[in-house]
Design a protein around this motif. Structure first.
Motif, PDB file in Angstrom:
ATOM      1  N   LEU A 141      -3.458  -5.476   5.666  1.00 53.09           N
ATOM      2  CA  LEU A 141      -2.619  -4.282   5.840  1.00 53.09           C
ATOM      3  C   LEU A 141      -1.339  -4.620   6.596  1.00 53.09           C
ATOM      4  O   LEU A 141      -0.272  -4.076   6.293  1.00 53.09           O
ATOM      5  N   ALA A 142      -1.422  -5.505   7.590  1.00 55.29           N
ATOM      6  CA  ALA A 142      -0.217  -5.888   8.325  1.00 55.29           C
ATOM      7  C   ALA A 142       0.778  -6.623   7.439  1.00 55.29           C
ATOM      8  O   ALA A 142       1.980  -6.623   7.708  1.00 55.29           O
ATOM      9  N   GLN A 143       0.278  -7.230   6.373  1.00 59.43           N
ATOM     10  CA  GLN A 143       1.150  -7.915   5.414  1.00 59.43           C
ATOM     11  C   GLN A 143       1.503  -7.033   4.220  1.00 59.43           C
ATOM     12  O   GLN A 143       2.141  -7.502   3.284  1.00 59.43           O
ATOM     13  N   GLY A 144       1.071  -5.775   4.260  1.00 61.58           N
ATOM     14  CA  GLY A 144       1.351  -4.860   3.147  1.00 61.58           C
ATOM     15  C   GLY A 144       0.583  -5.216   1.894  1.00 61.58           C
ATOM     16  O   GLY A 144       1.040  -4.946   0.782  1.00 61.58           O
ATOM     17  N   SER A 145      -0.599  -5.791   2.061  1.00 62.33           N
ATOM     18  CA  SER A 145      -1.401  -6.228   0.922  1.00 62.33           C
ATOM     19  C   SER A 145      -2.743  -5.494   0.929  1.00 62.33           C
ATOM     20  O   SER A 145      -2.891  -4.455   1.573  1.00 62.33           O
ATOM     21  N   HIS A 146      -3.748  -6.081   0.250  1.00 63.88           N
ATOM     22  CA  HIS A 146      -5.061  -5.444   0.130  1.00 63.88           C
ATOM     23  C   HIS A 146      -6.116  -6.523  -0.026  1.00 63.88           C
ATOM     24  O   HIS A 146      -5.804  -7.708  -0.199  1.00 63.88           O
ATOM     25  N   ILE A 147      -7.373  -6.132   0.046  1.00 62.50           N
ATOM     26  CA  ILE A 147      -8.489  -7.036  -0.190  1.00 62.50           C
ATOM     27  C   ILE A 147      -9.294  -6.527  -1.378  1.00 62.50           C
ATOM     28  O   ILE A 147      -9.226  -5.340  -1.728  1.00 62.50           O
ATOM     29  N   LEU A 148     -10.060  -7.428  -1.978  1.00 60.16           N
ATOM     30  CA  LEU A 148     -10.941  -7.083  -3.098  1.00 60.16           C
ATOM     31  C   LEU A 148     -12.309  -7.694  -2.820  1.00 60.16           C
ATOM     32  O   LEU A 148     -12.541  -8.883  -3.053  1.00 60.16           O
ATOM     33  N   THR A 156     -12.354  -2.127   0.775  1.00 56.29           N
ATOM     34  CA  THR A 156     -11.549  -2.411  -0.420  1.00 56.29           C
ATOM     35  C   THR A 156     -10.792  -1.173  -0.877  1.00 56.29           C
ATOM     36  O   THR A 156      -9.586  -1.212  -1.158  1.00 56.29           O
ATOM     37  N   ILE A 157     -11.511  -0.049  -0.949  1.00 56.58           N
ATOM     38  CA  ILE A 157     -10.868   1.204  -1.385  1.00 56.58           C
ATOM     39  C   ILE A 157      -9.791   1.620  -0.398  1.00 56.58           C
ATOM     40  O   ILE A 157      -8.698   2.072  -0.786  1.00 56.58           O
ATOM     41  N   LEU A 158     -10.081   1.434   0.896  1.00 57.39           N
ATOM     42  CA  LEU A 158      -9.092   1.808   1.909  1.00 57.39           C
ATOM     43  C   LEU A 158      -7.807   1.004   1.750  1.00 57.39           C
ATOM     44  O   LEU A 158      -6.699   1.559   1.748  1.00 57.39           O
ATOM     45  N   THR A 159      -7.934  -0.315   1.621  1.00 55.16           N
ATOM     46  CA  THR A 159      -6.728  -1.137   1.497  1.00 55.16           C
ATOM     47  C   THR A 159      -5.997  -0.883   0.188  1.00 55.16           C
ATOM     48  O   THR A 159      -4.763  -0.881   0.156  1.00 55.16           O
ATOM     49  N   LEU A 160      -6.759  -0.677  -0.888  1.00 54.78           N
ATOM     50  CA  LEU A 160      -6.102  -0.372  -2.167  1.00 54.78           C
ATOM     51  C   LEU A 160      -5.357   0.944  -2.099  1.00 54.78           C
ATOM     52  O   LEU A 160      -4.245   1.084  -2.648  1.00 54.78           O
ATOM     53  N   PHE A 161      -5.946   1.925  -1.436  1.00 55.33           N
ATOM     54  CA  PHE A 161      -5.294   3.229  -1.314  1.00 55.33           C
ATOM     55  C   PHE A 161      -4.007   3.119  -0.508  1.00 55.33           C
ATOM     56  O   PHE A 161      -2.951   3.629  -0.915  1.00 55.33           O
TER      57      PHE A 161
END
Length: 704
Positions: A141-148, A156-161
């Protein structure tokens, strides 16, 4: 501030009486003394300004978005000045670029504030036990990205959202700020002449008594205008061009009995002479009394726009016309065309191309109650009194006013007609004309007036004079349309039928189509008579000061639509603007949450440092809680090098790169520890935490 003096010798030091031996400083403290700096602000932490600025900037961005949205919602329509609108129209590419740049700057600013807040939050959170999967989530999140990670669906859903919200910021701002073409509605009202009431009937009757039904000054207007109105109405149904011009105004197909209520569409601006108003109307300016209704949004400036259209609700007049052949069983329709004789003969006409002979026709019809009505016509014939069936035509008509039988009331006209010679395709026929008072929606656009009947009512007893005038116009038209060798009505039927069918009129005649043409013709004449009447009584000079009395006026309402470019409130079934603000709202809430958390933690650190400072002033050591005293060196969790350095500095033992090993590593608890203040080099390292209570600073016992 502390003085730069050297520390006292060990032999000279003795603890104050109030100090306990258990809290004496270690020997290293005196060998390499560390004197904590005085905080720069005695009340607030140094980083308060940073987080306060983040919150203020985010509030400004959020306020701008919702302020703009609220302004559009409040005023309903917003448009810049006309010069700016013209620039937008002439330079659409530049406008798109400017809007995109503004949207990008706002989006990047909001995203940067969010990622910085997440980075600072995670940096403070790592001093407490945290699993590696949560740490990697925060880093993403600090890099403006997401995890899978399938096994961590929630994260995963939180970061994708959040990732989607960050990416949609630019789209949301672009949607919100991009101007579009729209029609700005402005409510109008006014008044026009009311021809339906008893007050107008009284005034019309006075005009009849004073000047007669048809005045000489209006002869040409009624003759040509009524004819053209009928011709265009008859041809339009079958696909022929249908623009009718009267008094400078253009009507689509027919006038529908209205008069223009919009100044720019009112036509002629000439001033009628003293005898050129009311029934003597021969053209001229029409008094228009329509203006803008003051709205609740008076501060919203009405734009000049690129074009203007109008939709008005006003009075009109039309007629239901039904034409059919006279059946021999319909004895009430007594129609006699046999009374004719030659009234002029010129034997020498063949040599000098003058009129050979003239025949006088006395056409009569029973108009009910054994009332015989007859019209006289004159046609040109040859020396033997005969008419050429190919080159000449005769189409007489008789107009009857009132009921033809006991089942009818005095609300209609009956028109008898029959064609001879060239017009022999039209049998002896009867047309029943039922005038109707209507409410019309008139659309004013492209310099043309198009009307649609919304509602209608039949004539009443108070409309007897109005019906009398309509009958007079129809009678005038039926007589004057017939010339020596042809009839305007007959030529209209002949030409329209010929141009819209295959074959000759005399072959395979479609009676239905002919009667449809005849019905439209008479309907056009009736509608024109109402327009002529309104125009005459609304002409400049018809009333004192050009003000229609209240008892003779009818309200007019409608809407002016101004074509412009700008922003308009969303439709109820399409809240596009509201959806466009969702990403901004969510990112703002997350930014506020992270910044607030950082401010709370910074405040706690600040309080610990103040306590530490006070302890050293009293030559005491203060042991801080949760390691807050050791947050000296900056640590950027979004910096890969910082993460590698922290991992390399510690003795963090992780499982090998296998499927099971990775899963075990993801749930492993770690925390970030830092060497004690004043010790060089500064060391930050990740350490495994089997028990979260063991996450303590190196100053509490670990070696640097």
């Amino acid at each position: 501030m502390y003085a730069a003096s050297s520390p006292p010798a060990m032999s000279a030091y003795s603890p104050p009486p109030t100090m306990s031996a258990s809290i004496l400083p270690p020997v290293e403290f005196f060998e390499k003394p560390f004197i904590p700096p005085t905080p720069s602000h005695p009340k607030f932490p140094d980083k308060f300004k940073r987080f306060t600025a983040i919150i203020i900037v985010q509030i400004v961005i959020l306020a701008f978005g919702y302020g703009f949205l609220g302004a559009v919602a409040y005023f309903e329509y917003l448009a810049p000045s006309h010069s700016v609108c013209e620039f937008m129209v002439n330079h659409p590419g530049e406008v798109t670029m400017i809007v995109t740049l503004i949207a990008t700057v706002l989006s990047v600013t909001a995203a940067t504030l969010f990622t910085f807040s997440v980075k600072e939050t995670l940096r403070r959170r790592m001093w407490k036990p945290i699993s590696l999967i949560r740490l990697s989530t925060g880093v993403a999140l600090a890099q403006g990205s997401h995890i899978l990670k399938r096994q961590f669906k929630g994260l995963t859903i939180l970061t994708l959202f959040i990732f989607a919200m960050l990416r949609l910021l630019t789209a949301g701002w672009t949607t919100l700020l991009t101007p579009t073409y729209f029609m700005w509605p402005v409510q109008l009202n006014g008044s026009e002449l009311d021809i339906t009431g008893s007050a107008f009937a009284t005034m019309l009757q006075e005009e009849f008594l004073a000047n007669g039904l048809i005045q000489d000054s209006s002869f040409e207007i009624l003759d040509i205008g009524a004819t053209l109105s009928g011709v265009i109405a008859a041809g339009y149904t079958f696909g022929l061009p249908g623009t009718f011009n009267f008094n400078g105004a253009k009507y689509n197909m027919s006038t529908k009995g209205i008069v223009p209520t919009i100044e720019s569409f009112s036509g002629s601006d000439g001033v009628p002479n003293a005898n050129g108003t009311r029934l003597g109307f021969s053209g001229g300016n029409i008094t228009v009394n329509t203006g803008v209704v003051p709205g609740s949004r008076a501060s919203a400036r009405i734009p000049q726009g690129f074009s203007t259209n109008y939709s008005m609700s006003q009075q009109g007049l039309t007629a239901n016309v039904s034409c059919r052949a006279i059946d021999s069983s319909q004895t009430q329709y007594l129609w006699n065309t046999n009374n004719s004789y030659v009234i002029y003969a010129n034997a020498a006409a063949a040599s000098n191309n003058s009129i050979t002979s003239l025949r006088l026709w006395n056409i009569s019809a029973n108009c009910g109650n054994n009332t015989l009505t007859s019209y006289e016509y004159v046609t040109m014939v040859d020396a033997n009194g005969n008419t050429s069936s190919s080159g000449s035509g005769f189409l007489p008509s008789v107009v009857c006013l009132g009921p033809m039988n006991e089942n009818q009331t005095c609300e209609n006209l009956t028109i008898f007609t029959q064609g001879f010679y060239k017009y022999g395709f039209l049998k002896a026929s009867v047309c029943e004309v039922v005038p109707l008072l209507t409410t019309v929606r008139a659309d004013y656009s492209n310099e043309q007036i198009s009307s649609e009947v919304i509602s209608s009512t039949s004539f009443g007893p108070e409309n007897a004079e109005l019906l009398l005038f309509i009958a007079a116009v129809a009678r005038f038209q039926s007589i004057n349309s017939q010339g020596l060798t042809s009839s305007t009505i007959g030529d209209t039927l002949y030409s329209i039928y010929s141009s819209t069918t295959i074959g000759y009129v005399s072959n395979n005649l479609n009676d239905t189509q002919v009667y449809l043409e005849l019905e439209d013709y008479w309907r056009g004449v009736v509608e024109f008579s109402a327009t002529f009447l309104r125009s005459g009584f609304m002409a400049t000079g018809s009333f004192p000061d050009n003000i229609i009395p209240n008892n003779l006026s009818s309200p007019v309402t409608g809407t002016m639509f101004i074509s412009t470019i700008g922003w308009t409130r969303w439709a109820k079934d399409s809240p596009t603007y509201l959806l466009a603000t969702i990403p901004l709202t969510i990112i703002s809430i997350l930014t506020f949450t992270c910044a607030s958390y950082c401010m709370v933690e910074a405040w706690k650190e600040h309080q610990d440092r103040l306590a530490e400072h006070r302890a050293h002033v009293a030559h005491q050591e203060y042991t801080a809680h949760h390691g807050r005293l050791h947050h000296r060196a900056n640590f950027d969790v979004s910096n890969t090098l910082h993460l590698i350095m922290a991992c390399a500095a510690g003795d963090l033992a992780l499982q090998p790169f296998s499927k099971d090993g990775i899963k075990k590593n993801e749930v492993k608890m770690v925390c970030l520890e830092e060497s004690q203040p004043g010790v060089q080099p500064i060391i930050k390292k990740f350490v495994a935490v089997p028990d979260p209570a063991q996450c303590q600073s190196l100053r509490d016992g670990a070696s640097p």
